[in-house]
Design a protein around this motif. Structure first.
Motif, PDB file in Angstrom:
ATOM      1  N   CYS A   1       0.972  -1.013   0.144  1.00 59.14           N
ATOM      2  CA  CYS A   1       0.058  -0.087   0.138  1.00 59.14           C
ATOM      3  C   CYS A   1       0.785   1.308  -0.019  1.00 59.14           C
ATOM      4  O   CYS A   1       0.543   2.308  -0.671  1.00 59.14           O
ATOM      5  N   ALA A   2       1.843   1.314   0.835  1.00 60.85           N
ATOM      6  CA  ALA A   2       2.915   2.225   0.968  1.00 60.85           C
ATOM      7  C   ALA A   2       3.398   2.901  -0.495  1.00 60.85           C
ATOM      8  O   ALA A   2       3.791   3.717  -0.767  1.00 60.85           O
ATOM      9  N   GLY A   3       4.032   1.327  -1.076  1.00 59.75           N
ATOM     10  CA  GLY A   3       5.069   1.666  -2.212  1.00 59.75           C
ATOM     11  C   GLY A   3       4.032   2.030  -3.234  1.00 59.75           C
ATOM     12  O   GLY A   3       4.361   3.068  -4.215  1.00 59.75           O
ATOM     13  N   LEU A   4       2.594   1.573  -3.640  1.00 56.36           N
ATOM     14  CA  LEU A   4       1.843   2.093  -4.507  1.00 56.36           C
ATOM     15  C   LEU A   4       1.830   3.664  -4.437  1.00 56.36           C
ATOM     16  O   LEU A   4       1.533   4.445  -5.309  1.00 56.36           O
ATOM     17  N   ALA A   5       1.286   4.030  -3.044  1.00 60.45           N
ATOM     18  CA  ALA A   5       1.011   5.269  -2.748  1.00 60.45           C
ATOM     19  C   ALA A   5       2.138   6.199  -3.250  1.00 60.45           C
ATOM     20  O   ALA A   5       1.987   7.352  -3.687  1.00 60.45           O
ATOM     21  N   ALA A   6       3.495   5.935  -2.810  1.00 58.18           N
ATOM     22  CA  ALA A   6       4.705   6.586  -2.942  1.00 58.18           C
ATOM     23  C   ALA A   6       4.930   6.849  -4.346  1.00 58.18           C
ATOM     24  O   ALA A   6       5.361   7.878  -4.747  1.00 58.18           O
ATOM     25  N   GLN A   7       4.643   5.871  -5.216  1.00 57.40           N
ATOM     26  CA  GLN A   7       4.736   6.032  -6.681  1.00 57.40           C
ATOM     27  C   GLN A   7       3.877   6.861  -7.286  1.00 57.40           C
ATOM     28  O   GLN A   7       4.113   7.566  -8.405  1.00 57.40           O
ATOM     29  N   GLU A   8       2.820   7.073  -6.872  1.00 62.75           N
ATOM     30  CA  GLU A   8       1.777   8.103  -7.230  1.00 62.75           C
ATOM     31  C   GLU A   8       2.207   9.536  -7.124  1.00 62.75           C
ATOM     32  O   GLU A   8       2.812  10.226  -7.603  1.00 62.75           O
ATOM     33  N   HIS A   9       1.566   9.956  -5.567  1.00 60.03           N
ATOM     34  CA  HIS A   9       1.824  11.225  -5.262  1.00 60.03           C
ATOM     35  C   HIS A   9       2.382  11.500  -3.991  1.00 60.03           C
ATOM     36  O   HIS A   9       2.830  12.480  -3.390  1.00 60.03           O
ATOM     37  N   GLY A  10       2.735  10.097  -3.089  1.00 59.91           N
ATOM     38  CA  GLY A  10       3.369  10.372  -1.760  1.00 59.91           C
ATOM     39  C   GLY A  10       2.134  10.859  -0.823  1.00 59.91           C
ATOM     40  O   GLY A  10       2.591  11.464   0.329  1.00 59.91           O
ATOM     41  N   ASP A  11       0.880  10.718  -1.058  1.00 59.54           N
ATOM     42  CA  ASP A  11       0.030  11.243  -0.396  1.00 59.54           C
ATOM     43  C   ASP A  11      -0.522   9.991   0.562  1.00 59.54           C
ATOM     44  O   ASP A  11      -0.956   9.117   0.309  1.00 59.54           O
ATOM     45  N   ALA A  12      -0.625  10.414   1.965  1.00 61.48           N
ATOM     46  CA  ALA A  12      -0.872   9.787   2.845  1.00 61.48           C
ATOM     47  C   ALA A  12      -2.492   9.195   2.562  1.00 61.48           C
ATOM     48  O   ALA A  12      -2.709   8.153   3.130  1.00 61.48           O
ATOM     49  N   ARG A  13      -3.334  10.238   2.378  1.00 61.07           N
ATOM     50  CA  ARG A  13      -4.577   9.741   2.189  1.00 61.07           C
ATOM     51  C   ARG A  13      -4.806   8.685   1.144  1.00 61.07           C
ATOM     52  O   ARG A  13      -5.770   7.861   1.152  1.00 61.07           O
ATOM     53  N   CYS A  14      -4.240   8.656   0.201  1.00 67.68           N
ATOM     54  CA  CYS A  14      -4.151   7.524  -0.995  1.00 67.68           C
ATOM     55  C   CYS A  14      -3.596   6.331  -0.249  1.00 67.68           C
ATOM     56  O   CYS A  14      -4.268   5.138  -0.535  1.00 67.68           O
ATOM     57  N   ALA A  15      -2.733   6.235   0.516  1.00 66.11           N
ATOM     58  CA  ALA A  15      -2.157   5.162   1.172  1.00 66.11           C
ATOM     59  C   ALA A  15      -3.254   4.610   2.156  1.00 66.11           C
ATOM     60  O   ALA A  15      -3.782   3.261   1.981  1.00 66.11           O
ATOM     61  N   LEU A  16      -3.962   5.437   2.761  1.00 63.33           N
ATOM     62  CA  LEU A  16      -5.209   4.802   3.723  1.00 63.33           C
ATOM     63  C   LEU A  16      -6.200   4.733   2.953  1.00 63.33           C
ATOM     64  O   LEU A  16      -6.637   3.641   3.593  1.00 63.33           O
ATOM     65  N   ASP A  17      -6.653   5.262   1.924  1.00 59.29           N
ATOM     66  CA  ASP A  17      -7.794   4.748   1.254  1.00 59.29           C
ATOM     67  C   ASP A  17      -7.418   3.379   0.787  1.00 59.29           C
ATOM     68  O   ASP A  17      -8.362   2.461   0.665  1.00 59.29           O
ATOM     69  N   LEU A  18      -6.079   3.037  -0.034  1.00 56.21           N
ATOM     70  CA  LEU A  18      -6.051   1.963  -0.435  1.00 56.21           C
ATOM     71  C   LEU A  18      -6.168   0.750   0.776  1.00 56.21           C
ATOM     72  O   LEU A  18      -6.374  -0.230   0.356  1.00 56.21           O
ATOM     73  N   LEU A  19      -5.292   0.935   1.804  1.00 53.43           N
ATOM     74  CA  LEU A  19      -5.563  -0.024   2.823  1.00 53.43           C
ATOM     75  C   LEU A  19      -7.089  -0.150   3.238  1.00 53.43           C
ATOM     76  O   LEU A  19      -7.482  -1.119   3.515  1.00 53.43           O
ATOM     77  N   ARG A  20      -7.956   0.852   3.341  1.00 53.77           N
ATOM     78  CA  ARG A  20      -9.397   0.836   3.976  1.00 53.77           C
ATOM     79  C   ARG A  20      -9.977  -0.101   2.703  1.00 53.77           C
ATOM     80  O   ARG A  20     -10.778  -0.906   3.268  1.00 53.77           O
ATOM     81  N   VAL A  21      -9.813   0.164   1.313  1.00 61.70           N
ATOM     82  CA  VAL A  21     -10.642  -0.714   0.700  1.00 61.70           C
ATOM     83  C   VAL A  21     -10.117  -2.010   0.392  1.00 61.70           C
ATOM     84  O   VAL A  21     -10.872  -2.954   0.309  1.00 61.70           O
ATOM     85  N   SER A  22      -8.814  -2.316   0.644  1.00 58.41           N
ATOM     86  CA  SER A  22      -8.207  -3.440   0.637  1.00 58.41           C
ATOM     87  C   SER A  22      -9.011  -4.315   1.794  1.00 58.41           C
ATOM     88  O   SER A  22      -9.260  -5.419   1.797  1.00 58.41           O
ATOM     89  N   THR A  23      -9.118  -3.725   2.948  1.00 54.45           N
ATOM     90  CA  THR A  23      -9.725  -4.396   4.010  1.00 54.45           C
ATOM     91  C   THR A  23     -11.305  -4.854   3.856  1.00 54.45           C
ATOM     92  O   THR A  23     -11.786  -5.687   4.320  1.00 54.45           O
TER      93      THR A  23
END
Length: 207
Positions: free
Chosen positions: A38-60
């Motif tokens: 999740c962190a790696g994918l978000a860092a590749q995009e914009h380094g946005d914590a909200r993106c990383a959290l959204d990705l983890l939330r939807v994964s859950t």
């Protein structure tokens, strides 16, 4: 004074996600490599914590829906596709009609088996579609500009190539996720375009 927040790197995003997991989820619910992914994918995009959290939330959510006791990396992949689709659907729906027709022309060419579609092949289908819809067609130069705009939106890839003494052209391919039904989005958002995908077209022959 403007305050500039630099993008988070992957390690910083991992730390943020681990802290959130401690607060929001039961112990041992997150499988190996999930936070790192999740962190790696978000860092590749914009380094946005909200993106990383959204990705983890939807994964859950995806893991819960599948009845899995743990969130695994395959749930992250499914979540990523879902988030991409959720972001891209309104972009397609809000395109101006002329741009929707151009995108439809690209999709129709692809459905006919073409890859690396050239500007002239797009314009041929586009102009036929405009006649079918009783809509005034733009010039090929204007359509080329709309193709560049679709490329900037991430809906297609358009690579400019040289054809020697015949000038320059673009090689165009859709870049939509597999779970995006662009045809349905276009016709649902603009009923006037119903029938554009079922009309019979004359295709240019490859030289």
């Amino acid at each position: 004074m403007d305050v500039v927040f630099n993008p988070y790197d992957a390690q910083q995003l991992q730390d943020i996600l681990r802290e959130r997991v401690k607060i929001a989820l039961n112990k041992n619910v997150i499988g190996d490599g999930v936070i790192e992914m999740c962190a790696g994918l978000a860092a590749q995009e914009h380094g946005d914590a909200r993106c990383a959290l959204d990705l983890l939330r939807v994964s859950t959510e995806k893991a819960e829906l599948s009845g899995s006791e743990k969130v695994e990396q395959n749930h992250v992949k499914i979540a990523q596709h879902q988030i991409e689709a959720d972001q891209m659907t309104p972009v397609i729906a809000k395109l101006p009609n002329q741009q929707k027709i151009v995108l439809a022309a690209i999709l129709i060419n692809e459905k006919n088996g073409l890859k690396n579609i050239q500007t002239g092949e797009v314009y041929s289908i586009y102009s036929q579609a405009c006649r079918h819809l009783s809509t005034n067609a733009l010039t090929q130069r204007r359509v080329s500009g709309l193709i560049s705009s679709l490329d900037m939106l991430g809906l297609i890839t358009a690579r400019t190539i040289s054809k020697g003494r015949y000038g320059r052209s673009k090689q165009i391919n859709p870049s939509l996720p597999a779970n995006i039904d662009a045809q349905n989005i276009i016709t649902q958002s603009e009923p006037l375009l119903n029938g554009i995908f079922t009309h019979k077209y004359r295709y240019q022959s490859k030289l």
